[in-house]
Design a protein around this motif. Sequence first.
Motif, PDB file in Angstrom:
ATOM      1  N   VAL A 233       2.606   6.757  -5.288  1.00 35.48           N
ATOM      2  CA  VAL A 233       1.629   5.750  -5.682  1.00 35.48           C
ATOM      3  C   VAL A 233       1.803   4.558  -4.743  1.00 35.48           C
ATOM      4  CG1 VAL A 233       0.790   4.282  -7.555  1.00 35.48           C
ATOM      5  CG2 VAL A 233       1.781   6.517  -8.080  1.00 35.48           C
TER       6      VAL A 233
ATOM      7  N   ARG B  62       9.077   9.953 -14.014  1.00 33.21           N
ATOM      8  CA  ARG B  62       7.710  10.368 -14.338  1.00 33.21           C
ATOM      9  C   ARG B  62       7.197   9.748 -15.631  1.00 33.21           C
ATOM     10  NH1 ARG B  62       7.498  14.450 -18.202  1.00 33.21           N
ATOM     11  NH2 ARG B  62       5.478  15.207 -17.526  1.00 33.21           N
TER      12      ARG B  62
ATOM     13  N   ARG C 202       4.775  12.599  -7.198  1.00 35.57           N
ATOM     14  CA  ARG C 202       3.586  11.830  -6.840  1.00 35.57           C
ATOM     15  C   ARG C 202       4.019  10.592  -6.083  1.00 35.57           C
ATOM     16  NH1 ARG C 202      -1.532  12.297  -8.036  1.00 35.57           N
ATOM     17  NH2 ARG C 202      -1.064  13.798  -9.648  1.00 35.57           N
TER      18      ARG C 202
END
Length: 71
Positions: free
Chosen positions: A56, A16, A54
Amino acid sequence: MLAFAEPGEDALLVPRTITVVDAIDKLSRGRQAGQLSAALIITQNGNSKQKPLRLVAPYDLPLLTAALAVT
């Protein structure tokens, strides 16, 4: 998530703490070599046993690039 990757697709696990510049570099590097990096999967420490925070994708490159131009 990696189990669902199609042949020729590549997903990278990243922590992260990845910077926007590093994310752009990792997604762009595969495109320059004629390979499409399917995604960056962001977890706490880039570990495959951790919950994804997440995803991407190359489609996010314009947004990431625009984020660098903000002053």
